[in-house]
Design an enzyme around this catalytic site. Structure first.
Site, short mmCIF file in Angstrom:
data_model
loop_
_atom_site.label_atom_id
_atom_site.label_comp_id
_atom_site.label_asym_id
_atom_site.label_seq_id
_atom_site.Cartn_x
_atom_site.Cartn_y
_atom_site.Cartn_z
N CYS A 130 -53.95 -114.37 58.53
CA CYS A 130 -52.63 -114.59 59.15
C CYS A 130 -51.86 -113.28 59.23
O CYS A 130 -51.17 -113.01 60.22
CB CYS A 130 -51.81 -115.60 58.35
N ARG B 208 -54.40 -123.49 62.32
CA ARG B 208 -54.14 -122.31 63.14
C ARG B 208 -54.09 -122.77 64.60
O ARG B 208 -55.11 -122.81 65.29
CB ARG B 208 -55.31 -121.31 62.91
C1 BEZ Z 1 -56.12 -116.47 55.97
O1 BEZ Z 1 -56.68 -115.49 55.52
O2 BEZ Z 1 -55.18 -116.39 56.78
C2 BEZ Z 1 -56.58 -117.82 55.53
C3 BEZ Z 1 -57.90 -117.99 55.21
C4 BEZ Z 1 -58.34 -119.24 54.77
C5 BEZ Z 1 -57.44 -120.30 54.67
C6 BEZ Z 1 -56.11 -120.11 55.03
C7 BEZ Z 1 -55.68 -118.87 55.46
#
Ligand code: BEZ
Length: 204
Positions: free
Chosen positions: A44, A119
Site C-alpha cells: 500500500c 484493494r
Molecule cells: C501490503 O503490503 O500492502 C499488504 C500485504 C498483505 C496484506 C495486506 C496488505
C-alpha cells in the site's frame, strides 16, 4: 448493497485526511476511489507514493483521487507523516477513515473475514456513474499505468463515443460502435473496413 457498472455511485459524506468530503461535490470531475487493506503496509505504501507522484497528471485530465480504508484518521495521519519523513513524499489527495465501514460496504470493498478493505479501484464519471471496477489481491500492487490508461479510454468514450480495442493506448485509433442498418454495414466495407462490424477511427 451490491455495486455494479452503470450504477449511480453510492453517495457519501466522509472524514478524510483533508477534512470532510462529500462525493456530490465531485460532480463534473472523474473520480478514482480506491481502497487499501491497511495503513503501514508495504505494498500500500508503494501505491500511495506512486498515486502521489502521478497526482498532477491525473488532475490535468480532470481526475481526482480518493483513498479509503477502515483505519482511523489518526492512523492515516501518522502513516502520511511517516511516508513524508521516510520517503519525502506528500500525499496530496484525501484518504477516508471509514471506521464504520459504511462506504466500504456500499462499494463492496470489505473483506468481512478479515475486517479490512480489499484493494479496490472504482472509476466514477462526471455524472457520478460507476464506470469501472477492479479488485486486486492484497499481495499484488495496482498498476497505476493501467488505471491511467483506463480513465483515458473512458474519457475518449465520453467525449467521442468511441470504444477502445485490445491493448489500446492514448493516441491509438478508437472503434466506432456497430452499424445499426444494412446500408451502413455495406458502406463500411466499401470504405475500407475489413469487416462491417469493425471500424476504426483515428483519434487526433
Ligand atoms: C501490503 O503490503 O500492502 C499488504 C500485504 C498483505 C496484506 C495486506 C496488505
Amino acid at each position: 448493497m451490491a455495486v455494479y457498472l452503470g450504477q449511480k455511485a453510492p453517495g457519501f459524506i466522509a472524514n478524510t485526511t483533508k477534512g470532510v468530503i462529500n462525493l456530490e461535490d465531485y460532480e463534473g470531475k472523474w473520480v478514482i476511489l480506491f481502497s487499501h487493506p491497511a495503513d503501514f503496509t508495504p505494498v500500500c505504501t508503494t501505491e500511495f507514493m506512486d498515486f502521489a507522484k502521478r497526482y498532477p497528471e491525473f488532475q490535468k485530465i480532470n481526475v481526482e483521487l480518493i483513498g479509503l480504508s477502515v483505519d482511523s484518521i489518526f492512523s492515516h495521519i501518522e502513516w502520511m507523516k511517516n511516508i513524508k519523513e521516510k520517503f519525502g513524499v506528500d500525499i496530496p489527495f484525501p484518504v477516508i477513515a471509514d471506521i464504520n465501514k459504511e462506504v466500504a460496504r456500499d462499494y463492496n470493498m470489505m473483506d468481512e473475514k478479515t475486517g479490512s478493505t480489499v484493494r479496490g479501484v472504482f472509476i466514477i464519471d462526471p455524472n457520478m456513474t460507476v464506470r469501472l471496477m477492479i479488485y486486486y489481491p492484497a499481495e499484488t500492487g495496482r498498476n497505476i499505468d493501467e488505471i491511467m490508461r483506463s480513465v483515458k479510454a473512458l474519457q475518449l468514450n465520453w467525449e467521442r463515443k468511441l470504444a477502445t480495442p485490445v491493448n489500446w493506448q492514448p493516441g491509438n485509433d478508437g472503434i466506432v460502435s456497430a452499424p445499426v442498418n444494412l446500408e451502413d454495414a455495406i458502406s463500411r466495407e466499401k470504405n475500407g473496413s475489413k469487416a462491417w462490424y469493425l471500424k476504426y477511427e483515428a483519434v487526433k
